[in-house]
Design a protein around this motif. Structure first.
Motif, PDB file in Angstrom:
ATOM      1  N   THR A   1       0.839  -1.193   0.000  1.00 34.37           N
ATOM      2  CA  THR A   1       0.000   0.000   0.000  1.00 34.37           C
ATOM      3  C   THR A   1       0.880   1.251   0.000  1.00 34.37           C
ATOM      4  O   THR A   1       1.970   1.240   0.575  1.00 34.37           O
TER       5      THR A   1
ATOM      6  N   THR B   1      -0.477   4.812  10.536  1.00 31.79           N
ATOM      7  CA  THR B   1      -1.600   4.053  10.013  1.00 31.79           C
ATOM      8  C   THR B   1      -2.709   3.983  11.056  1.00 31.79           C
ATOM      9  O   THR B   1      -2.442   4.075  12.258  1.00 31.79           O
TER      10      THR B   1
ATOM     11  N   GLU C   1      -6.557  -0.542   9.995  1.00 27.99           N
ATOM     12  CA  GLU C   1      -6.089  -0.735   8.621  1.00 27.99           C
ATOM     13  C   GLU C   1      -5.349  -2.064   8.497  1.00 27.99           C
ATOM     14  O   GLU C   1      -4.744  -2.563   9.451  1.00 27.99           O
TER      15      GLU C   1
END
Length: 181
Positions: A61, A76, A80
């Motif tokens: 990602t 993050t 997630e």
């Protein structure tokens, strides 16, 4: 080029050992220097983070990151996928570079993601995000993480073990080793 963010809290780790891999390099290539590689890591805007899912499949990602105290840092949300993956396996690969074939420099950082919760360490990181990415990335340090427009974020430092620099034009692959592995 963006100056790497620095804090007064921790001294950066010692400079890694650089080795040019002749198997994958042009005969005219020379090993890249660590300072130039750090400049590229510090000034990149977008990075790609690879983590490992519980079923061992990779997850990749894009993330924003800042370089501080000798390592890249990213954040993050707790729910997630990358954070869930890190709970079971903290080993990561963080990459950045260009999508051009004949110019530029790509960097691959292999290491371990370590969660940071200490406010004296988080404060300089929050300021580094705002300094690099602008006011939209202003964070408040609270409850062992960052709080901003998008909610609460966990903060991780990637402890580099090995970094690869891939020069283009005169192609060269330099390996920077922080440990003997």
């Amino acid at each position: 080029m963006t100056e790497p963010a620095r804090s007064s809290g921790n001294a950066p780790p010692p400079e890694p050992r650089a080795e040019l891999d002749r198997r994958y390099s042009d005969p005219a290539a020379e090993a890249s220097d660590w300072a130039g590689t750090v400049d590229r890591l510090a000034s990149a805007e977008v990075y790609w983070l690879t983590t490992v899912r519980p079923d061992h499949r990779p997850h990749v990602t894009p993330v924003l990151a800042v370089w501080l105290d000798g390592a890249p840092h990213f954040c993050t949300g707790a729910e997630e996928r990358k954070n869930k993956n890190l709970q079971g396996n903290p080993e990561v690969v963080l990459t950045t570079g260009t999508n051009a074939l004949h110019e530029g420099y790509d960097v691959v950082v292999e290491g371990t993601a370590v969660r940071l919760t200490d406010p004296p360490r988080l404060g300089p990181l929050a300021r580094a995000y705002t300094g690099k990415y602008g006011e939209a990335w202003t964070w408040e340090v609270r409850d062992g993480g960052f709080v901003g427009q998008g909610g609460f974020a966990l903060v991780y430092r990637v402890e580099p073990r090995t970094v690869f620099g891939f020069a283009k034009g005169i192609y060269g692959q330099t390996r920077f080793r922080f440990t003997e592995s």
